[in-house]
Design an enzyme around this catalytic site. Structure first.
Site, PDB file in Angstrom:
ATOM      1  N   PHE A 127       0.845  -1.198   0.000  1.00  0.00           N
ATOM      2  CA  PHE A 127       0.000   0.000   0.000  1.00  0.00           C
ATOM      3  C   PHE A 127       0.876   1.241   0.000  1.00  0.00           C
ATOM      4  O   PHE A 127       2.024   1.215   0.452  1.00  0.00           O
ATOM      5  CB  PHE A 127      -0.976   0.005   1.179  1.00  0.00           C
ATOM      6  CG  PHE A 127      -0.367   0.342   2.507  1.00  0.00           C
ATOM      7  CD1 PHE A 127      -0.539   1.600   3.062  1.00  0.00           C
ATOM      8  CD2 PHE A 127       0.360  -0.592   3.219  1.00  0.00           C
ATOM      9  CE1 PHE A 127       0.017   1.919   4.291  1.00  0.00           C
ATOM     10  CE2 PHE A 127       0.919  -0.291   4.450  1.00  0.00           C
ATOM     11  CZ  PHE A 127       0.740   0.977   4.983  1.00  0.00           C
ATOM     12  N   ARG A 284      29.578 -13.967  29.556  1.00  0.00           N
ATOM     13  CA  ARG A 284      30.720 -13.061  29.635  1.00  0.00           C
ATOM     14  C   ARG A 284      31.166 -12.885  31.085  1.00  0.00           C
ATOM     15  O   ARG A 284      30.340 -12.601  31.974  1.00  0.00           O
ATOM     16  CB  ARG A 284      30.309 -11.706  29.054  1.00  0.00           C
ATOM     17  CG  ARG A 284      31.330 -10.596  29.206  1.00  0.00           C
ATOM     18  CD  ARG A 284      32.549 -10.839  28.355  1.00  0.00           C
ATOM     19  NE  ARG A 284      33.354  -9.621  28.259  1.00  0.00           N
ATOM     20  CZ  ARG A 284      34.579  -9.577  27.750  1.00  0.00           C
ATOM     21  NH1 ARG A 284      35.133 -10.693  27.299  1.00  0.00           N
ATOM     22  NH2 ARG A 284      35.234  -8.440  27.695  1.00  0.00           N
ATOM     23  N   GLY A 355      28.897  -4.914  25.137  1.00  0.00           N
ATOM     24  CA  GLY A 355      30.148  -4.171  25.096  1.00  0.00           C
ATOM     25  C   GLY A 355      30.649  -3.994  23.672  1.00  0.00           C
ATOM     26  O   GLY A 355      29.876  -3.802  22.735  1.00  0.00           O
ATOM     27  N   GLU A 379       4.346   3.727  10.184  1.00  0.00           N
ATOM     28  CA  GLU A 379       2.933   3.869  10.575  1.00  0.00           C
ATOM     29  C   GLU A 379       2.710   5.084  11.471  1.00  0.00           C
ATOM     30  O   GLU A 379       1.815   5.086  12.323  1.00  0.00           O
ATOM     31  CB  GLU A 379       2.424   2.598  11.285  1.00  0.00           C
ATOM     32  CG  GLU A 379       2.754   1.294  10.581  1.00  0.00           C
ATOM     33  CD  GLU A 379       2.079   1.148   9.233  1.00  0.00           C
ATOM     34  OE1 GLU A 379       1.335   2.050   8.829  1.00  0.00           O
ATOM     35  OE2 GLU A 379       2.315   0.134   8.563  1.00  0.00           O
TER      36      GLU A 379
END
Length: 401
Positions: A127, A284, A355, A379
């Site tokens: 559209f 980590r 990080g 939108e």
């Protein structure tokens, strides 16, 4: 199953549909999304898989070959798809908006002609409202249609068509002054035309050109294009609903459900960012322990999870409001605004948790970091949502003194 973003009160059928889509996302989308996105490659195999699942006809009534499901079911499926790769949810969404507009506003002949093939995925929808000189200011549209016998001649340039190249049916909003006196409100002189075309780029039918894809920061894979009309002839029976002057209202109805969809996309991307962040935080190590055991990271995870949960709840509420037949522009505006803003924040927090590695294209969070900003614009911007919300609140809480 993860505890966040669960939806109470679903039927067995809804649960089965959402579960099936989630499995498809985990197996067929997430493993390949980043590679395809980096190549800006259209995900044809993924789209074919969604077609086999019936996703292109999810909300199209059963009488036209669809599944006849609710907006809530659709939104939950979009949430899952966006969790895998937001671009794929965009391919589905633009198709869905056109199908929804046909279902709600099309003539019987238009429904019979288009909806069965849209449900099967044989016709893909797009559209078009925006133009190079306007975005949210729909009243400033300059593209126009002039009546010529049993046809209309369309001229103008449109912008930001998702599925512009791969679609075969485009709902185009243009100005049509026929029957509308000079000085009439701009939104009363707009008409939606159903323009059929061949998929691809270049001149896809006489008078209609789709230039190549627009190169974007994120939201890759899906084709985003311009649309140029230069003497494009469209039969009068391809005016949506059969009468001119109704296009603005038809498009706004489609955009209203589209805002629920964008909220669902924001929820899905935020969920994926949280999943990546919470997993990385447990892998980590710094100062002799996983960073998840540092209070600063736990606070960040707590904030991220709360935002995921809040956005999901508002999205579900907006979808259920629309499904009930009630006006939902307030709820849809709130859901779209909150989900897109929270998505940006959750993605950024996950990026920070990663990080330096978050800056590497080897890590999925890098892709999400480039995708989230699109939700702040699509939108209707945050400012447009707040304007809609403010106006509706003043209607609901009108001072009686």
């Amino acid at each position: 199953m993860a505890r966040l973003a669960q939806t109470a009160g679903l039927t067995d059928v809804q649960q089965e549909i959402v579960s099936t889509v989630r499995d498809f996302v985990d197996k067929e989308i997430i493993p390949v999304a980043t590679e395809l996105e980096h190549r800006d490659e259209y995900p044809q195999a993924i789209v074919d898989g969604l077609r086999e699942l019936g996703l292109f006809g999810l909300m199209i009534p059963e009488e036209y070959g669809g599944l006849g499901e609710s907006l809530l079911t659709y939104a939950l499926c979009v949430e899952e798809i966006a969790r895998g790769w937001m671009s794929v949810s965009g391919i589905i969404n633009t198709h869905f908006i056109v199908a929804y507009m046909l279902k709600q506003h099309g003539t019987q002949e238009q429904k019979d002609h288009f909806l069965p093939r849209m449900a099967a995925g044989d016709i893909r929808g797009a559209f078009s409202m925006s133009e190079p000189g306007l975005g949210s200011d729909v009243s400033a549209i300059t593209s126009k249609a002039v009546k010529d016998g049993d046809e209309y001649v369309l001229t103008g340039q449109k912008m930001w068509l998702t599925n512009g190249g791969t679609s075969s049916l485009v709902a185009v909003l243009v100005r049509s002054d026929e029957g509308h006196p000079e000085g009439a409100a701009p939104h009363k002189s707009m008409t939606t035309f159903l323009v059929e075309k061949e998929p691809g780029f270049g001149e896809v039918r006489p008078g209609l050109t789709i230039p190549g894809k627009i190169d974007k920061m994120g939201y890759k894979g899906v084709d985003t294009t311009e649309l140029i009309m230069n003497g494009l002839r469209v039969p009068a029976d391809r005016v949506l609903g059969g009468a001119t002057g109704r296009g603005f209202y038809q498009m706004m109805d489609g955009v209203e459900v589209g805002r629920v969809n964008v909220a669902a996309r924001g929820c899905g991307v935020a969920q994926r960012a949280f999943e990546l962040g919470v997993a990385y935080a447990q892998q980590r190590h710094t100062f002799g322990k996983p960073i998840a055991q540092h209070q600063a990271i736990q606070f960040k995870l707590a904030e991220m999870a709360t935002k995921v949960e809040a956005a999901h709840a508002m999205m579900v509420n907006a979808a259920r409001k629309k499904d009930s037949g009630e006006r939902n522009d307030l709820e849809a505006g709130m859901a779209k605004y909150l989900a897109s803003e929270y998505c940006k924040e959750v993605v950024e927090d996950a990026f920070r948790i990663h990080g330096g590695y978050g800056f590497s294209k080897e890590y999925e969070i890098e892709r999400l970091y480039r995708e989230a900003p699109m939700l702040l614009i699509g939108e209707g911007t945050a400012e447009i949502q707040k304007m809609i919300i403010g106006r509706r609140l003043l209607e609901e809480y009108r001072f009686q003194g």
